[in-house]
Every structure is written in structure tokens, then in C-alpha cells.
Scaffold this motif. Structure first.
Motif, short mmCIF file in Angstrom:
data_model
loop_
_atom_site.label_atom_id
_atom_site.label_comp_id
_atom_site.label_asym_id
_atom_site.label_seq_id
_atom_site.Cartn_x
_atom_site.Cartn_y
_atom_site.Cartn_z
N TRP A 1 1.19 -1.14 0.12
CA TRP A 1 -0.11 -0.89 0.15
C TRP A 1 0.62 1.06 0.04
O TRP A 1 0.74 2.23 -0.44
CB TRP A 1 -1.08 0.29 1.13
N GLN A 2 1.99 1.07 0.76
CA GLN A 2 2.91 2.44 0.68
C GLN A 2 3.08 3.19 -1.21
O GLN A 2 3.72 4.09 -1.29
CB GLN A 2 4.61 2.10 1.75
N ASP A 3 3.69 1.45 -1.97
CA ASP A 3 3.58 1.71 -3.03
C ASP A 3 2.43 2.68 -3.65
O ASP A 3 2.61 3.06 -4.38
CB ASP A 3 4.29 0.18 -3.52
N LEU A 4 1.71 1.94 -3.70
CA LEU A 4 0.14 1.92 -3.64
C LEU A 4 0.40 3.36 -4.26
O LEU A 4 -0.46 4.52 -4.84
CB LEU A 4 -1.18 1.66 -3.58
N VAL A 5 -0.10 4.34 -2.86
CA VAL A 5 -0.38 5.70 -2.84
C VAL A 5 0.78 6.45 -3.13
O VAL A 5 0.38 7.56 -3.26
CB VAL A 5 -0.89 5.90 -0.77
N ASN A 6 1.52 6.20 -3.82
CA ASN A 6 2.23 7.13 -4.59
C ASN A 6 3.02 6.36 -5.58
O ASN A 6 3.88 7.22 -6.30
CB ASN A 6 4.06 7.12 -3.65
N ALA A 7 1.26 5.70 -5.84
CA ALA A 7 2.60 5.53 -7.34
C ALA A 7 1.68 6.37 -8.40
O ALA A 7 1.31 7.58 -8.18
CB ALA A 7 1.33 4.18 -7.45
N ALA A 8 2.73 6.83 -9.61
CA ALA A 8 2.39 7.62 -10.42
C ALA A 8 1.51 7.05 -11.51
O ALA A 8 0.69 5.61 -11.89
CB ALA A 8 3.55 7.63 -11.96
N GLN A 9 0.00 8.33 -12.08
CA GLN A 9 -1.49 8.04 -12.35
C GLN A 9 -1.29 7.96 -13.49
O GLN A 9 -1.71 7.19 -14.49
CB GLN A 9 -2.00 8.55 -11.83
N ASP A 10 -1.00 9.24 -14.22
CA ASP A 10 -1.51 9.73 -15.83
C ASP A 10 -0.75 11.09 -15.82
O ASP A 10 0.14 11.61 -15.39
CB ASP A 10 -2.98 10.30 -15.56
N ASP A 11 0.10 11.10 -17.64
CA ASP A 11 0.41 12.27 -17.73
C ASP A 11 -0.44 13.33 -18.36
O ASP A 11 -2.01 12.76 -18.37
CB ASP A 11 1.37 12.19 -18.75
N GLU A 12 -0.40 14.22 -18.80
CA GLU A 12 -1.41 15.28 -18.53
C GLU A 12 -2.47 15.33 -19.76
O GLU A 12 -3.42 15.33 -20.73
CB GLU A 12 -0.93 17.40 -18.64
N LYS A 13 -0.95 14.77 -21.26
CA LYS A 13 -1.67 14.60 -22.48
C LYS A 13 -3.06 13.12 -23.16
O LYS A 13 -3.43 12.97 -22.81
CB LYS A 13 -0.69 14.94 -23.13
N SER A 14 -2.17 12.17 -21.78
CA SER A 14 -3.06 11.49 -21.63
C SER A 14 -4.49 11.31 -21.54
O SER A 14 -5.37 10.63 -20.93
CB SER A 14 -1.87 10.38 -21.31
N LYS A 15 -4.45 12.24 -19.71
CA LYS A 15 -5.66 12.05 -19.45
C LYS A 15 -6.57 13.10 -20.72
O LYS A 15 -7.73 12.54 -20.54
CB LYS A 15 -5.34 13.34 -18.38
N ALA A 16 -5.78 14.64 -21.50
CA ALA A 16 -7.01 15.38 -21.71
C ALA A 16 -7.20 14.63 -23.02
O ALA A 16 -8.55 13.96 -23.02
CB ALA A 16 -6.23 16.30 -22.35
N GLU A 17 -6.63 12.77 -24.16
CA GLU A 17 -7.08 12.85 -24.60
C GLU A 17 -8.36 11.66 -24.21
O GLU A 17 -9.28 11.12 -24.63
CB GLU A 17 -6.20 11.71 -25.01
N ARG A 18 -8.16 11.44 -23.15
CA ARG A 18 -9.29 10.23 -22.66
C ARG A 18 -10.22 11.18 -22.09
O ARG A 18 -11.07 10.27 -21.61
CB ARG A 18 -8.70 9.33 -21.14
N GLU A 19 -9.73 11.17 -21.43
CA GLU A 19 -11.24 12.46 -21.36
C GLU A 19 -11.99 13.07 -22.19
O GLU A 19 -13.50 13.05 -22.56
CB GLU A 19 -10.53 13.72 -20.27
N ALA A 20 -11.12 13.23 -23.26
CA ALA A 20 -12.21 13.93 -24.99
C ALA A 20 -12.49 12.47 -24.79
O ALA A 20 -14.01 12.42 -25.49
CB ALA A 20 -11.42 13.67 -26.02
N ALA A 21 -12.19 10.79 -25.26
CA ALA A 21 -12.96 9.71 -25.58
C ALA A 21 -14.31 9.75 -24.28
O ALA A 21 -14.72 8.95 -24.83
CB ALA A 21 -12.21 8.71 -25.13
N GLN A 22 -13.86 9.98 -23.36
CA GLN A 22 -14.83 9.47 -22.23
C GLN A 22 -16.01 10.43 -22.29
O GLN A 22 -17.08 10.02 -22.02
CB GLN A 22 -14.51 9.97 -20.76
#
Length: 522
Positions: free
Chosen positions: A143-164
Motif C-alpha cells: 500500500w505504501q507503493d500504491l499511494v505514491n504510484a504515478a497515475q497519468d500524464d497531462e496529455k493522456s488524461k486530456a485524450e482519455r477525457e475527450a474519449a470519455q
């Protein structure tokens, strides 16, 4: 607050790119609480992003690591939580139910121990994140790794939000078009049924009008018959009432005669009872006198028998001298006793018995005479009672005949009234039938109009559905484009988006869905 550096424990994991969605918190436990407070979907996507390469990538052949399991568990958490999609944690009871539903049946003791081990932040609740950390601990999940895990970059997030956004808009348009088409078809069916019903009502109204005219003629005939019958019933009623009055007078006279004889019967029976009482007393006196005389005669006989026996014993030489002398002494003693009182009692009682017997015979004769007189009066009273009953029966019959005659007359009058009412009702029914026919015609025209409007609405709904189909195609194209791009992070979020799109397609009709699939393969 973007994460500027990775924690030491996560240096060897496959987390790519700098996260722009890092959790806030002064330490890992505070970050864990922040993650536990997110919705189940957000927790699931966070976990998929963090461990996509380590656990889920290429796990289609391994049922224990497929992301589809995580999807199913997330839906089950949402189903059990009263807050549904807005929920983030289950209480211990609901967590127990969750484990049972996924096949982990434990005893109460083991279940509590397991839940205690899962509850990382010690709040006596279980989040989806806590369950996943415990479930995948053998795959190197901490769980210590999980709470500090990288999630997304800004570009990927924008593309996915557009698809969403495209998927959401397309699914909403498809659902709205489907509902509009359903309503339009229902309205069209109802309008057609209303037109058929209106035509049927018109036909019924015409038949009712014809029936009302026939009923009117029939009622006129019934009225004439009822008038004649009422006149005849009235004459019969008058005769019956006269007969009933005569019968009533006879019954009253018979009742008076019966009452007089009943009273005389009571007097005669009273005298007979007094005579029987006197007879019984005379019998008793005679019996007592005879009993007293018998007692005296019995005592006399005992005295004479004893004297005879003593005289015999005195002369009996077979007895000893002592016994003979004793018998002689006793005999002398008995002879010395006075017997005058016994003789006097005997004479007195004999006279008393004779007198009592004479009184008894006299009482018996008087009782017999009184009883015969009472029997004669009783017979006369019974005859009077029978006469009275016969007169009352005749009166009741006459009264009943009068009632029947009256009922017949009233029935005839009622029949005449009903005939008039039936004639009025028939005329009203005919007018109502004409009105119903016009109303039915108007309703049919309105139904035809509604049907045409419903057909137009259905065509519009079909067009909207075509547009929704195109929107779904565009959304899927964007999604495919997104999936085709290489990305270093956010792969779990992308998979989740694709899975949601598959779920959204379930709202489309099967025929439209097949058409969409065919279009996408071109």
C-alpha cells in the motif's frame, strides 16, 4: 500538488512518467486515507494504473489476474453500498457479504481476523483499495507503493477525457432515442386501439337505439295488460276484505265462548280437586281406624294364645313339676290382669272403622260426581277451543287472500309504472346511442391523428437513433485511436474507459448494435 520524486520503495516498479494526480498528505497513511475516500471507480482505476504492467498486462489467460475481476468486484462493492457509485468503503457486515459472494466463506472468527488485516487505516471499514492490496499481496503489492504510484500524464488524461465525453454523449443520445421510439410505438398502438374501440362503440349505440324502439312498443302493450289486471285485482281484494271482516267477527265470538267455558272448567276442576282431597282424607282416616283395630285384635289374640299355651303346659305331664307349676303361676297372673280396657278399645275402634268407611264411600261418590262434571265442562271447553281455532284459521285465510289480492293489484300498478319508465329509458337510450356514435366518430378521427403523430415521432426517433449510432461509431473510433497510441501511464484508466464503452453499447438495440459493428469493421 504534483509528486516531484518517487519514494524509495517504488524505484524498482514500472511506473512511468511524472504523475499529475498525486495524493495529498504529509505521510503515506494520510495519503492512504485520501485514496480510501475516493469512489470505488476511482480506487479501481488508481489500482489498475499503478499495477498495469506488473499484474494486469497480458493477463488475459490468467483468470486470477484479469482486470475483468476488478471490474466485477467494483460493481459488487457499488451494489452492496447504500451510497452506490458515490460510496467508498463498506462496513464489516457488508464486507463479510462481499467475501461470501466472491466465494470466500469464512467462520466468524476467521472473518474478523481477515477484516482486521485488510483494514489498513483501522477505521473498522473496508475500502476497495484495502481489499485489492490484501488480495494481490502475493504479487508484490504494497500500500505504501500504491499511494505514491504515478497515475497519468497531462496529455493522456486530456485524450482519455475527450474519449470519455464522446462515449457519455453517445450513450445518452442512444438511450434517449431508444426511449422516444418506445413511447412513439406505444402511442401509435394506443391510438389504433382507440379508433377500433370508437367504431365498435358506434355500432353498439346503433343497436341499442333499435332495441330501445322495440322496448317502447313492448312497454305500451304491457301497460294495457297491467291496467286490466289491476282492475280485476281490486275487485278480488274488496271481496277478500269483506270475507276477512266476517271471519274476524266469528273468531271473536268463538274466543269469548271459549274463555267463558275455560273459566267454568277451572271452577269445576277446583271443586273436583277439593272432592278428591276430601276423599283422600276419608280414605286415610278409614285406613288409620282399621289399622288401630287390627292392632287391638292382634293384642287380644296374643293374650288368648298365651293363656291357652300356659293352660296346656300346666296339664302336660310330660313336663317336669317345676315347669308345670311355673305355667300355673303365670296363668293365674294373666287371669288376674284386667281385660276390660282391651274389650272397650275393641268396641270403640270397630265403631270408628265403620264410621270412617261410611265417610269414605260418601267422599268417593262426591269426588266421582265432581270429576264427571269437570270432564263435561272440559269437553265443552275443548270443543269451543276447536271452534275458535277453526274461526281463526278461516280469518287468517281470508286475511291472506286479501293480502294476495292487494299484492296483485300493487304489482299491476308497479308494472304499469315500470312500463312507462322503460319507455322513457328506451327513448333516452336511443338519444344516448346517437350521441355515443358521434363521440366514437370524433374519437376515431382523433386516434387517426394521434396515430399519424406517433408514426412521425417514431420516424424522428429512428433518425435520432441513427445519429446516436453515428455518435457511438465516432466514440469508438476515438477510443480505438486512443488505444492504438503507445503510452507509458494511465493504461488502467484506458482499459476502464474501454470497458465502460462496452457496457454503454448494451443500451443500443441488437439490430443497431450489429449495424454499428459492421460499420466499424469496414
Amino acid at each position: 500538488h504534483p509528486q516531484k520524486s518517487r519514494p524509495k520503495e517504488s524505484q524498482g516498479n514500472n511506473f512511468l512518467c511524472v504523475s499529475i494526480m498525486a495524493l495529498e498528505g504529509k505521510d503515506d497513511m494520510e495519503k492512504m486515507k485520501k485514496l480510501n475516500a475516493k469512489t470505488y471507480k476511482e480506487q479501481a482505476v488508481w489500482f489498475l494504473n499503478a499495477y498495469w504492467k506488473q499484474i494486469f498486462e497480458g493477463a488475459e489467460g490468467d483468470k486470477t489476474k484479469t482486470p475483468e475481476n476488478l471490474w466485477a468486484w467494483t460493481q459488487l462493492f457499488i451494489e452492496l453500498d447504500p451510497k452506490k457509485k458515490k460510496g467508498s468503503e463498506l462496513d464489516e457486515f457488508k464486507a463479510h457479504v462481499f467475501l461470501e459472494k466472491i466465494g470466500r466463506t469464512l467462520s466468524v472468527r476467521d472473518m474478523r481476523a481477515y477484516l482486521k488485516s485488510v483494514d489498513i487505516d483501522f477505521n473498522r471499514k473496508v475500502s476497495l483499495t484495502e481489499f485489492l492490496v490484501c488480495h494481490f499481496k502475493d504479487h508484490g503489492v504494497k500500500w505504501q507503493d500504491l499511494v505514491n504510484a504515478a497515475q497519468d500524464d497531462e496529455k493522456s488524461k486530456a485524450e482519455r477525457e475527450a474519449a470519455q465525453a464522446a462515449v457519455t454523449a453517445a450513450s445518452e443520445a442512444a438511450a434517449a432515442a431508444r426511449d422516444s421510439a418506445k413511447v412513439a410505438r406505444e402511442n401509435e398502438t394506443k391510438a389504433s386501439a382507440a379508433a377500433r374501440e370508437a367504431a365498435a362503440r358506434e355500432e353498439v349505440a346503433q343497436a341499442e337505439e333499435k332495441k330501445a324502439k322495440a322496448a317502447e312498443a313492448e312497454c305500451a302493450e304491457k301497460k294495457a295488460f297491467a291496467v286490466a289486471k289491476a282492475a280485476e285485482a281490486k275487485r278480488t281484494e274488496e271481496i277478500a276484505f269483506k270475507t276477512a271482516a266476517e271471519a274476524k267477527a266469528s273468531a271473536e265470538e268463538a274466543l269469548k265462548k271459549e274463555a267463558d267455558l275455560k273459566e267454568a272448567e277451572l271452577v269445576a276442576k277446583g271443586k273436583a280437586n277439593e272432592a278428591r282431597k276430601a276423599e283422600n282424607e276419608a280414605r286415610k282416616a278409614a285406613s288409620e281406624a282399621k289399622e288401630a283395630l287390627n292392632k287391638v285384635l292382634y293384642e287380644e289374640k296374643k293374650y288368648k294364645d298365651k293363656m291357652a299355651k300356659l293352660a296346656k303346659d300346666k296339664q302336660d305331664m310330660s313336663l317336669g313339676i317345676v315347669k308345670r307349676n311355673k305355667a300355673a303361676n303365670l296363668l293365674d297372673q294373666l287371669k288376674a290382669k284386667p281385660t276390660l280396657a282391651l274389650q272397650t278399645a275393641k268396641v270403640t275402634l270397630a265403631a270408628a272403622e265403620k264410621k270412617a268407611d261410611k265417610s269414605k264411600k260418601k267422599a268417593e261418590k262426591a269426588s266421582k260426581k265432581a270429576s264427571e262434571a269437570a270432564d263435561k265442562i272440559s269437553a265443552a271447553a275443548a270443543a269451543a277451543e276447536a271452534a275458535r281455532k277453526s274461526a281463526v284459521a278461516a280469518q287468517e285465510k281470508a286475511d291472506n287472500d286479501a293480502k294476495v289480492a292487494k299484492a296483485d293489484r300493487e304489482a299491476s300498478d308497479e308494472a304499469e309504472k315500470k312500463a312507462n319508465l322503460a319507455l322513457i329509458a328506451a327513448s333516452d337510450a336511443r338519444a344516448e346511442a346517437e350521441k355515443a356514435a358521434r363521440s366514437a366518430e370524433k374519437a376515431r378521427k382523433a386516434a387517426d391523428k394521434a396515430k399519424a403523430e406517433a408514426e412521425a415521432a417514431r420516424k424522428q426517433a429512428d433518425a435520432d437513433l441513427e445519429q446516436a449510432q453515428q455518435a457511438m461509431a465516432d466514440a469508438e473510433a476515438k477510443l480505438k485511436e486512443l488505444l492504438a497510441k503507445p503510452r507509458g501511464s494511465g493504461q488502467g484508466a484506458t482499459w476502464w474507459l474501454e470497458r465502460e464503452f462496452e457496457e454503454a453499447k448494451k443500451f443500443m438495440p441488437k439490430a443497431k448494435l450489429a449495424k454499428l459493428a459492421k460499420k466499424m469493421t469496414k
